[in-house]
Enzyme design. Structure first.
Site, PDB file in Angstrom:
ATOM      1  N   ASN A   9       0.808  -1.218   0.000  1.00  0.00           N
ATOM      2  CA  ASN A   9       0.000   0.000   0.000  1.00  0.00           C
ATOM      3  C   ASN A   9       0.841   1.268   0.000  1.00  0.00           C
ATOM      4  O   ASN A   9       0.398   2.312  -0.473  1.00  0.00           O
ATOM      5  CB  ASN A   9      -0.923   0.011   1.223  1.00  0.00           C
ATOM      6  CG  ASN A   9      -2.028  -1.001   1.120  1.00  0.00           C
ATOM      7  OD1 ASN A   9      -2.864  -0.932   0.223  1.00  0.00           O
ATOM      8  ND2 ASN A   9      -2.055  -1.964   2.028  1.00  0.00           N
ATOM      9  N   TYR A  99     -10.655 -19.175   2.803  1.00  0.00           N
ATOM     10  CA  TYR A  99     -11.633 -18.135   2.454  1.00  0.00           C
ATOM     11  C   TYR A  99     -12.756 -18.739   1.619  1.00  0.00           C
ATOM     12  O   TYR A  99     -12.527 -19.617   0.784  1.00  0.00           O
ATOM     13  CB  TYR A  99     -10.936 -17.035   1.653  1.00  0.00           C
ATOM     14  CG  TYR A  99     -10.773 -15.715   2.377  1.00  0.00           C
ATOM     15  CD1 TYR A  99     -10.599 -15.657   3.755  1.00  0.00           C
ATOM     16  CD2 TYR A  99     -10.782 -14.520   1.678  1.00  0.00           C
ATOM     17  CE1 TYR A  99     -10.438 -14.456   4.408  1.00  0.00           C
ATOM     18  CE2 TYR A  99     -10.620 -13.305   2.322  1.00  0.00           C
ATOM     19  CZ  TYR A  99     -10.447 -13.276   3.685  1.00  0.00           C
ATOM     20  OH  TYR A  99     -10.293 -12.081   4.337  1.00  0.00           O
ATOM     21  N   ALA A 107      -3.476 -10.682  -2.136  1.00  0.00           N
ATOM     22  CA  ALA A 107      -2.298 -11.424  -2.590  1.00  0.00           C
ATOM     23  C   ALA A 107      -1.141 -11.296  -1.618  1.00  0.00           C
ATOM     24  O   ALA A 107      -0.347 -12.230  -1.455  1.00  0.00           O
ATOM     25  CB  ALA A 107      -1.889 -10.928  -3.978  1.00  0.00           C
ATOM     26  N   ASP A 108      -1.031 -10.147  -0.954  1.00  0.00           N
ATOM     27  CA  ASP A 108       0.058  -9.974   0.017  1.00  0.00           C
ATOM     28  C   ASP A 108      -0.135 -10.907   1.213  1.00  0.00           C
ATOM     29  O   ASP A 108       0.828 -11.525   1.693  1.00  0.00           O
ATOM     30  CB  ASP A 108       0.150  -8.522   0.469  1.00  0.00           C
ATOM     31  CG  ASP A 108      -1.142  -7.982   1.071  1.00  0.00           C
ATOM     32  OD1 ASP A 108      -2.237  -8.552   0.813  1.00  0.00           O
ATOM     33  OD2 ASP A 108      -1.083  -6.971   1.794  1.00  0.00           O
TER      34      ASP A 108
END
Length: 256
Positions: A9, A99, A107-108
């Site tokens: 981010n 999930y 993805a991180d």
């Protein structure tokens, strides 16, 4: 040589993966605050022998991804193989994604979990990434079949500090060290934010470890890992392990 790229981010991190599987962490470049990230990455990536391949993951916006791709082209890479989350991974380690929609997992987070499983195979884990956001994710080991069972996302330390400064009339953008009994406003804010983060980690760890034997190992990564670790009780016996995302990408890169 494969270039591994973690676009977060706030910053881009990278490493170089040799043919023998060894990984050398390269560096970090902010993509916020007006930095010319294309020039910074092109200079850093071009200073060493040109990689033949690039593998990456990203949680940044399209403009940042485009800038990273331009930097890759500037050093002779035709494309970056962008990796997303998977329903499961089978390679040097195994991991099932719990999930409901595996593709929805960032993805991180997925690659950090793969990196954590490679770091401590055969162990149940609570993996904390203390970055722009704070994530707390749980992996349950089950007879050699580890499974990501879920996790939490909260604003990170910097976001919490910024929100108080922006959303109130009289509170500053606090800096400094926490204290057990703060006697200034800055200390009160910093302590409140860090203790809130620590409380989240402790709550998830306690909930996950109930009935689990042996207890899960707590791993911390990210720019605020050290600050957060200092506010957690010693009995958690945590480990700080940076660059878990890059380690996870190295596992994916090994499978063509």
């Amino acid at each position: 040589m494969t270039l591994l790229i973690d676009v977060g981010n706030s910053a881009v991190k990278w490493a170089r993966l040799a043919a023998d599987g060894s990984m050398s962490v390269g560096g970090r470049a902010l993509h916020r605050g007006g930095l010319d990230v294309i020039a910074a990455l092109s200079e850093a990536w071009g200073a060493a022998p040109a990689p033949r391949r690039a593998v990456g993951c990203s949680v940044a916006n399209a403009a940042v991804v485009a800038a990273v791709e331009r930097a890759a082209r500037a050093v002779g890479l035709a494309e970056i193989e962008w990796m997303r989350s998977q329903a499961s991974f089978r390679g040097e380690v195994s991991l099932v994604n719990g999930y409901l929609d595996p593709q929805q997992l960032g993805a991180d987070r997925w690659h950090a979990l793969l990196g954590a499983c490679a770091r401590l195979p055969g162990t149940s884990l609570v993996v904390v990434n203390a970055g722009t956001a704070t994530t707390v994710d749980c992996v349950r080991e089950g007879e050699g079949n580890p499974r990501f069972v879920g996790g939490c996302i909260a604003p990170g330390v910097r976001l919490m500090l910024d929100s108080l400064a922006r959303g109130t009339a009289g509170l500053p953008l606090a800096t400094g060290a926490p204290a057990d009994f703060p006697d200034t406003t800055d200390k009160a804010i910093v302590t409140g934010v860090l203790d809130a983060q620590a409380g989240l980690v402790q709550r998830v760890w306690s909930r996950f470890s109930a009935g689990l034997e042996p207890a899960p190992q707590l791993l911390l990564a990210g720019g605020h890992a050290e600050l957060l670790a200092a506010r957690l009780p010693a009995e958690l016996a945590l480990l700080i392990e940076h660059n878990l995302v890059l380690r996870g990408l190295a596992l994916r890169a090994a499978i063509r």
